[in-house]
Scaffold this motif. Sequence first.
Motif, short mmCIF file in Angstrom:
data_model
loop_
_atom_site.label_atom_id
_atom_site.label_comp_id
_atom_site.label_asym_id
_atom_site.label_seq_id
_atom_site.Cartn_x
_atom_site.Cartn_y
_atom_site.Cartn_z
N ILE A 8 0.84 -1.21 0.00
CA ILE A 8 0.00 0.00 0.00
C ILE A 8 0.87 1.25 0.00
CG2 ILE A 8 -1.65 1.33 1.39
CD1 ILE A 8 -2.87 -1.38 2.23
N ILE A 9 1.93 1.26 0.80
CA ILE A 9 2.82 2.42 0.83
C ILE A 9 3.51 2.61 -0.53
CG2 ILE A 9 4.98 3.31 1.84
CD1 ILE A 9 4.05 2.07 4.50
N LEU A 10 3.96 1.52 -1.14
CA LEU A 10 4.60 1.61 -2.46
C LEU A 10 3.63 2.12 -3.52
CD1 LEU A 10 6.85 -1.58 -2.51
CD2 LEU A 10 7.58 0.80 -2.36
N ILE A 14 4.19 5.51 -5.68
CA ILE A 14 4.21 5.49 -7.15
C ILE A 14 3.13 6.41 -7.71
CG2 ILE A 14 3.78 4.01 -9.16
CD1 ILE A 14 5.11 1.72 -7.53
N GLU A 15 1.93 6.37 -7.12
CA GLU A 15 0.85 7.24 -7.58
C GLU A 15 1.21 8.70 -7.37
OE1 GLU A 15 -3.90 8.06 -6.87
OE2 GLU A 15 -2.93 6.39 -5.84
N SER A 16 1.81 9.04 -6.25
CA SER A 16 2.18 10.44 -6.00
C SER A 16 3.28 10.89 -6.95
CB SER A 16 2.62 10.63 -4.55
OG SER A 16 3.82 9.93 -4.30
N PHE A 18 3.62 9.80 -10.11
CA PHE A 18 2.97 10.02 -11.40
C PHE A 18 2.15 11.31 -11.41
CE2 PHE A 18 3.41 5.36 -12.39
CZ PHE A 18 4.22 5.55 -13.50
N LYS A 19 1.49 11.62 -10.31
CA LYS A 19 0.66 12.82 -10.23
C LYS A 19 1.46 14.05 -9.82
CE LYS A 19 -3.71 10.51 -9.29
NZ LYS A 19 -4.86 10.42 -8.40
N LYS A 20 2.75 13.87 -9.57
CA LYS A 20 3.66 14.94 -9.17
C LYS A 20 3.15 15.70 -7.94
CE LYS A 20 5.54 15.25 -13.69
NZ LYS A 20 5.73 15.87 -14.92
N VAL A 21 2.82 14.91 -6.92
CA VAL A 21 2.35 15.45 -5.64
C VAL A 21 3.50 15.39 -4.65
CG1 VAL A 21 0.73 15.08 -3.74
CG2 VAL A 21 -0.01 14.69 -6.07
N ASP A 22 3.71 16.48 -3.93
CA ASP A 22 4.73 16.50 -2.89
C ASP A 22 4.17 15.76 -1.68
OD1 ASP A 22 6.83 16.96 -1.23
OD2 ASP A 22 6.64 19.14 -1.19
N ILE A 23 4.50 14.49 -1.58
CA ILE A 23 3.89 13.62 -0.57
C ILE A 23 4.28 14.03 0.85
CG2 ILE A 23 5.65 11.83 -0.55
CD1 ILE A 23 3.29 9.81 -0.56
N PHE A 24 5.50 14.56 1.03
CA PHE A 24 5.92 14.97 2.37
C PHE A 24 5.09 16.14 2.87
CE2 PHE A 24 8.62 17.34 5.34
CZ PHE A 24 8.81 16.35 6.29
N ASN A 25 4.87 17.14 2.02
CA ASN A 25 4.04 18.30 2.43
C ASN A 25 2.59 17.88 2.68
OD1 ASN A 25 6.06 20.20 2.52
ND2 ASN A 25 5.82 20.79 0.36
#
Length: 169
Positions: A8-10, A14-16, A18-25
Amino acid sequence: MDSIILIIILIALIESAFKKVDIFNEFIEGVKEGSKLLMTLFPTMMAFTLWVTCFQSCGIINILELFFKNIFQFLNIPIDIFMMMIVRPFSSNGSLTVLNNVFLKFGVDHPYSILGSIIQTGSDTTFYVVTLYFGSIKLQNNRYALKLGLWLDIIACLLAIICFLLFIN
């Protein structure tokens, strides 16, 4: 189970990507929102925890046990079941502890254990639910919710005892 969480984390990473989302923020923003909810609920939950602790340690449960002991002896039901019915609206863990004692004393297949299981699943932790949900939206007047919840708990316990006496015992 650990590998499912890793998958689930992977997938999220991967989805973030592809969508160019800053997952940390996004994670930091989620923590901030969660902290606001915690600050909203903390005073209510602290007061509830204090109230339940005072209720359990003040001795009223022992007085109720003495008062209702003869009734439950007449019905051939152990007093532990009554104690579970009293504790259940306040604390799920407390009632599970009493149910576990019934399991240890009589065995899990005993009719008393079945009765305890029916009461555990048929009633709810009414005070906890009212405290948590109404506290989270800062509702001061719960109108009939607490009364209705307690009446439904009483009806569930009485129906469980009636069915026990008619069909199980």
